[in-house]
Design a protein around this motif. Sequence first.
Motif, PDB file in Angstrom:
ATOM      1  N   THR A 226       5.941  -3.772 -15.356  1.00  0.00           N
ATOM      2  CA  THR A 226       5.040  -4.112 -16.302  1.00  0.00           C
ATOM      3  C   THR A 226       4.950  -5.725 -16.713  1.00  0.00           C
ATOM      4  O   THR A 226       6.117  -6.126 -16.449  1.00  0.00           O
ATOM      5  N   THR A 227       3.890  -6.248 -16.774  1.00  0.00           N
ATOM      6  CA  THR A 227       3.908  -7.660 -17.245  1.00  0.00           C
ATOM      7  C   THR A 227       2.771  -7.861 -18.650  1.00  0.00           C
ATOM      8  O   THR A 227       2.074  -7.097 -18.804  1.00  0.00           O
ATOM      9  N   ARG A 228       3.094  -8.779 -19.167  1.00  0.00           N
ATOM     10  CA  ARG A 228       2.411  -9.112 -20.291  1.00  0.00           C
ATOM     11  C   ARG A 228       2.139 -10.567 -20.191  1.00  0.00           C
ATOM     12  O   ARG A 228       3.195 -11.408 -19.867  1.00  0.00           O
ATOM     13  N   ASN A 229       0.961 -11.100 -20.580  1.00  0.00           N
ATOM     14  CA  ASN A 229       0.778 -12.577 -20.401  1.00  0.00           C
ATOM     15  C   ASN A 229      -0.005 -12.825 -21.926  1.00  0.00           C
ATOM     16  O   ASN A 229      -0.990 -12.344 -22.329  1.00  0.00           O
ATOM     17  N   ILE A 230       0.349 -13.853 -22.680  1.00  0.00           N
ATOM     18  CA  ILE A 230      -0.584 -14.571 -23.590  1.00  0.00           C
ATOM     19  C   ILE A 230      -1.534 -15.682 -22.792  1.00  0.00           C
ATOM     20  O   ILE A 230      -0.997 -16.626 -22.134  1.00  0.00           O
ATOM     21  N   GLY A 231      -2.674 -15.555 -22.713  1.00  0.00           N
ATOM     22  CA  GLY A 231      -3.647 -16.263 -22.019  1.00  0.00           C
ATOM     23  C   GLY A 231      -4.275 -17.390 -22.683  1.00  0.00           C
ATOM     24  O   GLY A 231      -4.393 -18.586 -22.067  1.00  0.00           O
ATOM     25  N   THR A 232      -4.642 -17.269 -23.718  1.00  0.00           N
ATOM     26  CA  THR A 232      -5.547 -18.271 -24.569  1.00  0.00           C
ATOM     27  C   THR A 232      -5.259 -18.305 -26.080  1.00  0.00           C
ATOM     28  O   THR A 232      -4.756 -17.080 -26.558  1.00  0.00           O
ATOM     29  N   ILE A 233      -4.960 -19.491 -26.494  1.00  0.00           N
ATOM     30  CA  ILE A 233      -4.747 -19.516 -28.015  1.00  0.00           C
ATOM     31  C   ILE A 233      -5.654 -20.642 -28.582  1.00  0.00           C
ATOM     32  O   ILE A 233      -5.609 -21.739 -28.070  1.00  0.00           O
ATOM     33  N   SER A 234      -6.451 -20.411 -29.651  1.00  0.00           N
ATOM     34  CA  SER A 234      -7.470 -21.224 -30.318  1.00  0.00           C
ATOM     35  C   SER A 234      -7.403 -21.125 -31.514  1.00  0.00           C
ATOM     36  O   SER A 234      -7.020 -19.883 -32.337  1.00  0.00           O
ATOM     37  N   GLY A 235      -7.536 -22.380 -32.466  1.00  0.00           N
ATOM     38  CA  GLY A 235      -7.560 -22.098 -33.893  1.00  0.00           C
ATOM     39  C   GLY A 235      -7.510 -23.677 -34.488  1.00  0.00           C
ATOM     40  O   GLY A 235      -7.461 -24.624 -33.892  1.00  0.00           O
TER      41      GLY A 235
END
Length: 374
Positions: A226-235
């Motif tokens: 299993t992999t998890r990735n936070i790909g983008t952050i905007s705000g």
Amino acid sequence: MIQTERLIRTFCRLVSFDSPSYGERKICDCLKETLQQLGLTVTEDSAAEKIGGTAGNLYAVLPATAGMETLPPLLFSAHMDTVEPSRGKQAIVHSDGTITSGGDTVLGADDCAALAAILEALSVIRENQLPHRTIEVLFSAAEETYCTGIGAFDFNRIQAKEAYILDMSGPVGGAAIQAPTILSFRITVHGRASHAGFIPEAGIHAIGTAASAIHSLKNGWLDEQTTRNIGTISGGSQTNIVPETCVVTGEIRSFSHASAMAAWEETQTAFRSAALQTGAEVELAYTIHVHAYHTPENHPVVKRFETACRKQGISSFLRSTMGGSDNNPLSQHGIVGIVLATAMNNTHSCTEYTSADELRRISAITTELMCSEV
């Protein structure tokens, strides 16, 4: 029996069509005409209307020859679309047999190599009058966008219970027997805006809340499958305003569907907990693009492939892949398949390449499979 020069011509012609996802009309028309000339009954479904594209999925059938009618049919599948940049692509055949693009586009061996191999196998069968079982062919639209095209296909039309999907990079002879669930998510954190210089304490920092949640989560490999990735952050809106909103997107992949869902639950919990600490609110949304599958190594669809490779003097090997393909939705509809390495290398890049020898090899294996009596 493989006619290498014809195979390369077919490949180069297919590459010459602009066929981005949702824009496969020209290559679809070419494939439809060619399949009909090879004696298959061909229909195009209404997927184009459903997904907003220019072409539907092509489904074709070649009935079994005399004496082969009792063998169960086999499905051979490939996709018609290519990733960008693909407009104006052309295949350049080098003196050593390597085939590349001009360097400013992808080549499109993913998946034109597969289309060419299937057409060549059908041509060899026709011109040599080779006995074969019932052959079903499915050329899908918009596969590169998480298998959107095949998702609109009526699977009740398929009679085969076993399938070969030609759509993987690496040396010919390889086959994927396992692929993951792919889940993407979008999380919106709602805080409260305030002036950061005068009354920062009146705000609820949406980016800070999101950062706290992300910091509490492990990314990359969560376990062996299993992999998890936070790909983008905007705000945020201004440097002097406490950010009111933050949007986070990411992805989870796992060979276990249950583990993928557990990782998503953990992700939700982390963001809810961070929001509770700061007084923010969260909106959580996710999409399951494809479901995981695992084909047993002793399954006939695998053994038949290994036999076909052996007859052609090609070493076979089985592997897992963290990429999705049309085999994922096929498996969800009771069709057991494997994904074959199909004369494509450095896919999804402008350095993508194939070779005449590898195209010949995958065409020969495909012919063996179509004519197999086991």
